[in-house]
Motif scaffolding. Structure first.
Motif, PDB file in Angstrom:
ATOM      1  N   ASP A 176       3.553  -0.234  -6.686  1.00 54.50           N
ATOM      2  CA  ASP A 176       2.185  -0.298  -6.191  1.00 54.50           C
ATOM      3  C   ASP A 176       1.824  -1.771  -5.978  1.00 54.50           C
ATOM      4  O   ASP A 176       1.683  -2.535  -6.936  1.00 54.50           O
ATOM      5  CB  ASP A 176       1.236   0.346  -7.207  1.00 54.50           C
ATOM      6  CG  ASP A 176      -0.193   0.440  -6.704  1.00 54.50           C
ATOM      7  OD1 ASP A 176      -0.683  -0.526  -6.108  1.00 54.50           O
ATOM      8  OD2 ASP A 176      -0.832   1.497  -6.936  1.00 54.50           O
ATOM      9  N   ALA A 177       1.675  -2.179  -4.708  1.00 60.47           N
ATOM     10  CA  ALA A 177       1.405  -3.586  -4.414  1.00 60.47           C
ATOM     11  C   ALA A 177       0.099  -4.047  -5.047  1.00 60.47           C
ATOM     12  O   ALA A 177      -0.018  -5.211  -5.475  1.00 60.47           O
ATOM     13  CB  ALA A 177       1.376  -3.809  -2.903  1.00 60.47           C
ATOM     14  N   GLY A 178      -0.884  -3.162  -5.123  1.00 60.12           N
ATOM     15  CA  GLY A 178      -2.156  -3.530  -5.737  1.00 60.12           C
ATOM     16  C   GLY A 178      -2.010  -3.822  -7.213  1.00 60.12           C
ATOM     17  O   GLY A 178      -2.559  -4.809  -7.728  1.00 60.12           O
ATOM     18  N   CYS A 179      -1.278  -2.966  -7.920  1.00 62.28           N
ATOM     19  CA  CYS A 179      -1.033  -3.196  -9.349  1.00 62.28           C
ATOM     20  C   CYS A 179      -0.231  -4.470  -9.566  1.00 62.28           C
ATOM     21  O   CYS A 179      -0.499  -5.253 -10.492  1.00 62.28           O
ATOM     22  CB  CYS A 179      -0.303  -2.000  -9.954  1.00 62.28           C
ATOM     23  SG  CYS A 179      -1.275  -0.481 -10.029  1.00 62.28           S
ATOM     24  N   LEU A 180       0.756  -4.689  -8.704  1.00 63.99           N
ATOM     25  CA  LEU A 180       1.582  -5.890  -8.826  1.00 63.99           C
ATOM     26  C   LEU A 180       0.734  -7.133  -8.579  1.00 63.99           C
ATOM     27  O   LEU A 180       0.863  -8.140  -9.293  1.00 63.99           O
ATOM     28  CB  LEU A 180       2.748  -5.818  -7.835  1.00 63.99           C
ATOM     29  CG  LEU A 180       3.788  -6.934  -7.896  1.00 63.99           C
ATOM     30  CD1 LEU A 180       4.415  -7.020  -9.281  1.00 63.99           C
ATOM     31  CD2 LEU A 180       4.865  -6.728  -6.833  1.00 63.99           C
ATOM     32  N   ARG A 181      -0.155  -7.072  -7.600  1.00 59.19           N
ATOM     33  CA  ARG A 181      -1.032  -8.205  -7.302  1.00 59.19           C
ATOM     34  C   ARG A 181      -1.917  -8.540  -8.510  1.00 59.19           C
ATOM     35  O   ARG A 181      -2.038  -9.705  -8.896  1.00 59.19           O
ATOM     36  CB  ARG A 181      -1.899  -7.881  -6.092  1.00 59.19           C
ATOM     37  CG  ARG A 181      -2.847  -9.007  -5.673  1.00 59.19           C
ATOM     38  CD  ARG A 181      -3.671  -8.598  -4.461  1.00 59.19           C
ATOM     39  NE  ARG A 181      -2.805  -8.228  -3.351  1.00 59.19           N
ATOM     40  CZ  ARG A 181      -2.764  -7.004  -2.805  1.00 59.19           C
ATOM     41  NH1 ARG A 181      -3.546  -6.025  -3.286  1.00 59.19           N
ATOM     42  NH2 ARG A 181      -1.955  -6.749  -1.800  1.00 59.19           N
ATOM     43  N   ALA A 182      -2.500  -7.516  -9.103  1.00 56.58           N
ATOM     44  CA  ALA A 182      -3.364  -7.746 -10.264  1.00 56.58           C
ATOM     45  C   ALA A 182      -2.577  -8.354 -11.420  1.00 56.58           C
ATOM     46  O   ALA A 182      -3.078  -9.234 -12.143  1.00 56.58           O
ATOM     47  CB  ALA A 182      -4.012  -6.429 -10.690  1.00 56.58           C
ATOM     48  N   ALA A 183      -1.331  -7.910 -11.614  1.00 59.61           N
ATOM     49  CA  ALA A 183      -0.500  -8.456 -12.690  1.00 59.61           C
ATOM     50  C   ALA A 183      -0.168  -9.921 -12.443  1.00 59.61           C
ATOM     51  O   ALA A 183      -0.151 -10.745 -13.373  1.00 59.61           O
ATOM     52  CB  ALA A 183       0.776  -7.631 -12.820  1.00 59.61           C
ATOM     53  N   ILE A 184       0.095 -10.275 -11.184  1.00 61.14           N
ATOM     54  CA  ILE A 184       0.402 -11.673 -10.867  1.00 61.14           C
ATOM     55  C   ILE A 184      -0.814 -12.553 -11.131  1.00 61.14           C
ATOM     56  O   ILE A 184      -0.701 -13.646 -11.711  1.00 61.14           O
ATOM     57  CB  ILE A 184       0.864 -11.799  -9.398  1.00 61.14           C
ATOM     58  CG1 ILE A 184       2.211 -11.081  -9.199  1.00 61.14           C
ATOM     59  CG2 ILE A 184       0.985 -13.267  -9.001  1.00 61.14           C
ATOM     60  CD1 ILE A 184       2.623 -10.941  -7.737  1.00 61.14           C
ATOM     61  N   VAL A 185      -1.992 -12.080 -10.713  1.00 49.72           N
ATOM     62  CA  VAL A 185      -3.219 -12.843 -10.951  1.00 49.72           C
ATOM     63  C   VAL A 185      -3.418 -13.079 -12.446  1.00 49.72           C
ATOM     64  O   VAL A 185      -3.687 -14.204 -12.893  1.00 49.72           O
ATOM     65  CB  VAL A 185      -4.438 -12.104 -10.354  1.00 49.72           C
ATOM     66  CG1 VAL A 185      -5.746 -12.769 -10.816  1.00 49.72           C
ATOM     67  CG2 VAL A 185      -4.357 -12.083  -8.828  1.00 49.72           C
ATOM     68  N   GLU A 186      -3.261 -12.017 -13.237  1.00 54.34           N
ATOM     69  CA  GLU A 186      -3.416 -12.161 -14.680  1.00 54.34           C
ATOM     70  C   GLU A 186      -2.341 -13.067 -15.261  1.00 54.34           C
ATOM     71  O   GLU A 186      -2.602 -13.891 -16.136  1.00 54.34           O
ATOM     72  CB  GLU A 186      -3.378 -10.786 -15.354  1.00 54.34           C
ATOM     73  CG  GLU A 186      -3.619 -10.853 -16.858  1.00 54.34           C
ATOM     74  CD  GLU A 186      -3.585  -9.489 -17.533  1.00 54.34           C
ATOM     75  OE1 GLU A 186      -3.933  -9.412 -18.732  1.00 54.34           O
ATOM     76  OE2 GLU A 186      -3.189  -8.503 -16.867  1.00 54.34           O
ATOM     77  N   GLY A 187      -1.111 -12.917 -14.760  1.00 59.84           N
ATOM     78  CA  GLY A 187      -0.006 -13.722 -15.265  1.00 59.84           C
ATOM     79  C   GLY A 187      -0.191 -15.204 -15.018  1.00 59.84           C
ATOM     80  O   GLY A 187       0.147 -16.039 -15.874  1.00 59.84           O
TER      81      GLY A 187
END
Length: 707
Positions: A640-651
């Motif tokens: 899920d690109a959206g979930c991955l995007r949110a994880a990168i932002v948090e990371g």
């Protein structure tokens, strides 16, 4: 349960992986129930493609299937023959697979030869069926192959037909092969196939013969072979990240060296076991003329390359190399002397060919099993991509059924089965694969390992360069790449990913997630991997998907660097540089991201953690066993690109919090649990035990007759 009740249960309940597991029970039920042909035929013709495949394999298992009074074939053979001509491609392949376990059925030879000419897995399955029938139907098969050679002029097809002629017996096959070998108008690859077959026939070893088990004794070291034909592996790891040259290439090089370096420690840990004295790493050769000879010191880590005639531009192509792989592996093992154990990984053509060679030669096989493609099937089914109604169509491309069955067969039949750790290992293997791993004599979880010293050296150089010391060659190259970025993007942290450009590695998904304007303003994205000069079909597909997100002419302007593959040590230095930054070009506290749809273990993730980077990794598979959420990394649904995007932002936010403490914790974890030397010591004991049991048991009865 009866065949009909099992079919009803399979249609009404369960996931696709459960259908795969239930297929074996259905075949067992059909074996002594010849009257079930009608029910199975109805299932084959139904809309549930997964059950149709299971039903077709069940038909192939039917015994006591008598011909009718007029001498026609039995009903089961008739069903298989019709399936060989079915317009549905997935059924033709499975019909050829099923035909190999039955008596020769003469009307099926023509469609098998037609399927053979197609190449790929379909062609290989047809080839194996014809080879299985060679004792009772060789002359008829030779006639069909000869006719096909008279009508086909394209060299790849002629090579496959000639190669199959070489599997037959009798003067007709020899005469045809000699004619082809001497024909100067014939393509070189076709003549080479004929000469190879004739060489085997003259030596009498078209298939390797069993050898008497040899006990090396307490003082003689063991020779162990390891194999992966999806890559051309060299000791310098120069092609890692290109094509199929992924983490396994790095693993085999480092592991082979560690087995030798740790042989004394291994002997102490297993006092009754001989040390590992030689390691033979077998991989794909650069061209079809490679002879399989091992290149290294006699008592060191030798590398043997197998010449394969078909260039692999897509995964399907590899199956066309089955006979060449089998022959090359047999010759490499023979040239290297006594081999006491062979370690296989992956459900691919190299593993299948080596499994056949090892069984014939009586060499104990160690197999590393993982729920692959089982976990991927489950993920795609949950996402709605795979359904009962389209499973066969997808299977015709991705070969899920064959690969899944190969994993299960090897896991149960190998001398010992090594398991990749995962969060719910026992439950997952039972649920997805259908194997019970309670028996420690057969199953051992073994974590893969990395060479921490390589990462430590990379970290030391990157730290010094960030402090102003002169940069080495690798970091100077990275500096040059970062200088291509526009001035306003210099000084942002790096989001870095290292791996093959393949859809299961999710590189296009990473780009899609990063391409959000707000995220782009926070970091630059560096993707290391792929052969950009000569991309394979899989690589080209990923690059095309990336280009739909970011205009290739605007990559640098937007902060995207796709730089192709680099040697492992170079990639390690770039990962370390993402942690410390490069003055004026990249800020510190970068993040490593793995976008794989599934990651059975994740060596590149471990390398990034050992270098001190915060990591984003798939929730499914091995990373969940070693990533501490929000401290050392984030586990996410990478499909899920959206979930991955949110994880990168948090990371990116978490990466800057207590970075030295996190880096120390990550490195300690990797060093303590995932060192290549720890892995080597465990495997050395497994290899020695497998050989000792093989020696004590002697040759299996079915091999003694061929010895």
């Amino acid at each position: 349960m009866t065949v009909e009740s099992l079919l009803r249960t399979m249609r009404e309940t369960g996931s696709l992986t459960q259908v795969l597991m239930a297929s074996e029970r259905l075949s067992d039920a059909a074996r002594d129930e010849p009257t079930s042909v009608d029910a199975l035929t109805a299932a084959i013709e139904g809309e549930d493609q997964a059950v149709a495949i299971a039903a077709l394999h069940a038909v192939a298992h039917i015994e006591h299937d008598e011909p009718d009074p007029h001498g026609a074939a039995g009903a089961a053979d008739t069903v298989l023959a019709e399936a060989l001509r079915d317009p549905r491609a997935f059924l033709r392949a499975h019909a050829a697979w099923g035909a190999a376990r039955r008596r020769p059925h003469l009307p099926s030879i023509a469609p098998l030869v037609a399927l053979l000419t197609a190449g790929g897995l379909d062609g290989m399955l047809a080839q194996r069926a014809l080879e299985a029938w060679r004792i009772d139907a060789s002359d008829v098969i030779v006639d069909h192959l000869t006719v096909a050679l008279q009508t086909r002029s394209d060299a790849p097809v002629r090579r496959r037909l000639t190669e199959t002629l070489g599997l037959m017996s009798g003067p007709g096959a020899i005469a045809a092969l000699e004619s082809i070998a001497l024909d100067t108008d014939e393509a070189d690859a076709v003549r080479e196939a004929a000469r190879d077959a004739l060489d085997d026939a003259r030596r009498g070893d078209a298939a390797p013969r069993a050898t008497t088990p040899v006990d090396p004794g307490a003082d003689e070291a063991l020779t162990v072979a390891q194999l992966f034909l999806g890559a051309d592996i060299d000791s310098g790891l120069r092609t890692v990240g290109s094509g199929n040259n992924g983490g396994i290439a790095t693993l085999l090089v480092r592991l082979g060296d560690a087995l030798l370096a740790g042989s004394d420690a291994g002997a102490e840990a297993h006092s009754e076991s001989p040390a590992i004295g030689r390691v033979l790493t077998i991989s794909r050769g650069g061209d079809a003329t490679a002879d399989g000879d091992a290149k290294a010191a006699p008592d060191g880590h030798a590398y043997s390359q197998i010449g394969l005639p078909v260039a692999v531009t897509r995964a399907e192509d590899a199956w066309s190399n089955y006979i060449a792989a089998r022959r090359g592996i047999a010759r490499a093992l023979a040239a290297h002397g006594t081999v006491h154990a062979i370690h296989l990984r992956m459900a691919d053509v190299g593993t299948l060919a080596a499994w056949d060679v090892a069984r014939a030669a009586g060499i104990p096989v160690i197999f590393t099993a993982a729920p692959d493609p089982h976990a991927l099937i489950e993920s795609l089914e949950l996402a709605g991509t795979l359904t009962r109604e389209n499973f066969g169509d997808h299977d015709a491309r991705d070969r899920y059924w064959f690969r899944a069955q190969l994993v299960r067969e090897l896991a149960e039949a190998a001398a010992h089965t090594v398991l990749m750790p995962r969060e719910h290992l026992q439950a997952d293997l039972q649920r997805l694969v259908g194997i019970d791993i309670d028996d420690p004599a057969q199953y051992t979880p073994v974590a893969e390992g990395i060479d921490v010293s390589v990462i430590d050296a990379a970290v030391a150089e990157a730290r010094e360069a960030a402090a102003g010391a002169p940069a080495g060659t690798a970091l100077r190259e990275l500096t040059g790449l970062l200088e291509e970025l526009p001035p306003h993007r210099r000084g942002l942290p790096l989001l870095i990913s290292v791996g093959r450009l393949h859809r299961v590695k999710g590189m296009s998904t990473i780009v899609d997630a990063w391409a959000d304007p707000a995220l782009q303003e926070r970091c630059n994205l560096l993707i290391v991997g792929g052969n950009l000069a000569r991309p394979s079909a899989d690589e080209a597909d990923q690059l095309a998907l990336i280009d739909t997100v970011v205009d290739p002419q605007a990559r640098a302007a937007r902060g995207l660097l796709i730089v192709g593959h680099r040697p492992n040590q170079v990639a390690a230095q770039w990962i370390a540089a993402a942690r410390f930054g490069i003055p004026g070009l990249a800020a510190p506290h970068g993040v490593y991201v793995c976008g794989s749809m599934k990651e059975e273990f994740g060596l590149a993730i471990l390398e990034a953690m050992a270098a001190g980077l915060f990591v984003i990794a798939p929730r499914r598979g091995g990373p969940a066993t070693y990533i501490e959420p929000r401290r050392t990394g984030i586990l996410v649904d990478t499909t899920d690109a959206g979930c991955l995007r949110a994880a990168i932002v948090e990371g990116l936010g978490l990466a800057a919090e207590r970075p030295d403490d996190r880096a120390a914790a990550s490195r300690t974890l990797v060093s303590d649990r995932f060192s290549i030397h720890t892995m080597a010591r465990t495997l050395a004991g497994i290899y020695a035990t497998a050989h000792r049991r093989r020696t004590a048991a002697g040759l299996p009865r079915d091999l003694e007759t061929n010895a």
